[in-house]
Design an enzyme around this catalytic site. Structure first.
Site, short mmCIF file in Angstrom:
data_model
loop_
_atom_site.label_atom_id
_atom_site.label_comp_id
_atom_site.label_asym_id
_atom_site.label_seq_id
_atom_site.Cartn_x
_atom_site.Cartn_y
_atom_site.Cartn_z
N SER A 66 -14.04 -4.66 2.35
CA SER A 66 -15.23 -5.49 2.09
C SER A 66 -15.71 -5.31 0.65
O SER A 66 -16.16 -6.28 0.00
CB SER A 66 -16.35 -5.14 3.06
OG SER A 66 -16.04 -5.57 4.37
N GLU B 117 -6.03 -5.62 4.12
CA GLU B 117 -5.86 -6.75 3.18
C GLU B 117 -7.05 -6.88 2.23
O GLU B 117 -7.51 -7.98 1.92
CB GLU B 117 -5.59 -8.06 3.93
CG GLU B 117 -4.25 -8.03 4.65
CD GLU B 117 -3.76 -9.40 5.07
OE1 GLU B 117 -3.96 -10.37 4.32
OE2 GLU B 117 -3.16 -9.48 6.15
N THR C 294 0.82 -1.22 0.00
CA THR C 294 0.00 0.00 0.00
C THR C 294 0.85 1.27 0.00
O THR C 294 1.89 1.34 0.65
CB THR C 294 -0.91 0.01 1.24
OG1 THR C 294 -1.73 -1.15 1.20
CG2 THR C 294 -1.79 1.24 1.27
N GLU C 295 0.37 2.27 -0.74
CA GLU C 295 1.02 3.58 -0.80
C GLU C 295 -0.01 4.67 -0.47
O GLU C 295 -1.21 4.40 -0.47
CB GLU C 295 1.62 3.81 -2.19
CG GLU C 295 2.72 2.83 -2.54
CD GLU C 295 3.36 3.10 -3.90
OE1 GLU C 295 3.02 4.13 -4.52
OE2 GLU C 295 4.20 2.29 -4.32
N PRO C 296 0.47 5.90 -0.21
CA PRO C 296 -0.46 6.98 0.16
C PRO C 296 -1.62 7.16 -0.82
O PRO C 296 -2.73 7.45 -0.41
CB PRO C 296 0.44 8.21 0.20
CG PRO C 296 1.79 7.68 0.57
CD PRO C 296 1.88 6.33 -0.11
N ASN C 297 -1.35 6.99 -2.11
CA ASN C 297 -2.40 7.23 -3.10
C ASN C 297 -2.85 5.97 -3.83
O ASN C 297 -3.66 6.04 -4.76
CB ASN C 297 -1.93 8.27 -4.13
CG ASN C 297 -1.73 9.64 -3.51
OD1 ASN C 297 -2.63 10.15 -2.84
ND2 ASN C 297 -0.55 10.22 -3.68
N ILE D 284 1.71 0.37 6.96
CA ILE D 284 2.47 -0.88 7.01
C ILE D 284 2.58 -1.39 8.44
O ILE D 284 3.13 -0.70 9.31
CB ILE D 284 3.87 -0.70 6.39
CG1 ILE D 284 3.77 -0.07 4.99
CG2 ILE D 284 4.61 -2.04 6.37
CD1 ILE D 284 2.92 -0.84 4.00
N GLY E 195 -4.24 2.38 -2.63
CA GLY E 195 -4.61 1.33 -1.70
C GLY E 195 -5.08 0.13 -2.49
O GLY E 195 -4.30 -0.74 -2.88
N GLN F 255 -23.91 -2.62 22.95
CA GLN F 255 -25.32 -2.39 23.25
C GLN F 255 -25.78 -3.23 24.45
O GLN F 255 -26.52 -2.74 25.31
CB GLN F 255 -26.17 -2.75 22.01
CG GLN F 255 -27.60 -2.25 22.08
CD GLN F 255 -27.70 -0.74 21.95
OE1 GLN F 255 -26.75 -0.09 21.52
NE2 GLN F 255 -28.83 -0.17 22.33
#
Length: 385
Positions: free
Chosen positions: A369, A366, A129-132, A160, A134, A339
């Site tokens: 959804s 990872e 993953t990178e800042p821009n 990370i 995902g 609840q």
């Protein structure tokens, strides 16, 4: 199919009990202290390594435990029932960094890194993953340029796990054109390599004792011997690693959900209103029934995916289903637990608010959804029903 013999089940229960005992003794007393301080307990991770919990799937010849995915699910679940953060760190270490080297490293790389990772001497990180970028990994901007027998790596990875404290990282960088699935390469890079440093540590909603940080590369020189597999194979490798990694996150989700559920059952039996335990009220008992049912369904999905993984079958759809369903179940169980506890559930004096906070990450990390539904629908439309 895994043959669930009496001996297999006895061994599974023994491993489960070992993980449970460790969590109760070494993790539970510190859960809120670590959470409040965002403290990543490296010493505890190393103790987990000594017990073989950081090399669950690694063969014994590399100092691993040599176990399978069913045992792995049980270990992650038992740890996550006590603390999702430690469960996450154990899962990421096993399935991502260690798993990538185990699956795609050559023998020299395996001999060099797996014994240290499997025993907890070294902590592992994995950077996709990178800042821009995902979910959109094909547009990654972290680039490795080949110069002679070395690569010069520039760019950053974020979100990370163990990005700051990891001793070694598997990093996927672009070596070709953007959007080319064969234009990315996986490298194994040791901490201390010139040009490799940690960046910002994230201040998170949940999973606060599992370190999440940036990894920054500035003219980082990596020898070609540090390539995992072949140049251009990084993206395809990563997708295969994530297939297995989804079992990890599903197991993590089940552990969090079970932790919230078990706390809720105990509280519902003890807490009295209108002269009787709140468990006797249908509004509460039905919540517990729903929690128990969905947790069981999530575990069956996850163990089916694990069974297929161990048999060497394609389990892209099944892994995505398990991860998607189990993670959503974890969030729902966390919400219902708060609840059931009422006002007390909203305080940090009781455990369920943390289960609720920790659970949300499982629907994001990872593969969100939404990405899982994309994977599932593609497989269904291919006819892989």
């Amino acid at each position: 199919m895994t043959v669930m013999t009496e001996a297999f089940m006895e061994n599974l229960q023994m491993i489960e009990q070992s993980a449970k005992d460790f969590a109760e003794t070494h993790i539970r007393p510190h859960v809120m202290e670590w959470d409040e301080a965002q403290h990543f307990p490296i010493d505890t991770m190393k103790k987990l390594g000594e017990l073989g919990f950081l090399g669950v799937l690694v063969p014994e010849k590399y100092n691993g435990s040599g176990l399978g995915y069913q045992e792995y699910i049980s270990i992650i679940t038992e740890i996550a029932k006590v603390c999702g953060s430690i469960g996450l760190s154990v899962a990421a270490h096993n399935s991502l960094c260690t798993g990538h080297i185990l699956a795609f490293g050559n023998e020299e790389q395996k001999q060099k890194y797996l014994p240290k990772l499997a025993t907890g001497e070294w902590i592992g990180a994995w950077g996709l993953t990178e800042p821009n970028t995902g979910s959109d990994a094909g547009r990654m901007k972290c680039v490795a340029e080949k110069v002679g027998d070395h690569y010069i790596l520039n760019g950053a990875k974020n979100f990370i796990t163990h990005g700051k404290s990891g001793d070694v990282a598997v990093v996927i960088a672009r070596t070709g054109e953007p959007l080319d699935s064969h234009g990315m390469t996986a490298f194994v890079i040791e901490r201390g390599t010139p040009g490799f440093k940690a960046g910002k540590k994230e201040n998170k909603l949940g999973m606060r004792a599992s370190e999440t940080a940036e990894m920054i590369f500035e003219d980082c020189k990596i020898h070609e011997s540090q390539v995992l597999g072949k140049e251009g194979g990084g993206f395809i490798q990563s997708m295969k690693i994530l297939d297995g990694g989804r079992i990890s996150i599903a197991a993590l989700s089940i552990g969090i959900a079970k932790g919230a559920y078990e706390a809720s059952v105990k509280y519902a039996k003890e807490r009295e209103q209108f002269g009787k335990p709140i468990a006797s009220f249908q509004g509460i008992s039905f919540k517990l029934a729903d929690m128990a049912t969905t947790i069981s369904a999530a575990e069956l999905l996850t163990r089916k995916a694990a069974d297929m993984k161990m048999a060497g079958k394609k389990m892209t759809k099944e892994g995505a289903m398990a991860k998607y369903y189990a993670s959503e179940v974890a969030v729902r169980c966390g919400e219902e637990a708060v609840q059931i506890f009422g006002g007390y559930g909203y305080t940090k004096d009781f455990p369920v608010e943390k289960f609720y906070r920790d659970a949300k990450l499982c629907t994001i990390g990872e593969g969100t959804s939404e990405i899982q539904k994309l994977v599932i629908s593609r497989e269904v439309l291919k006819g892989n029903v």
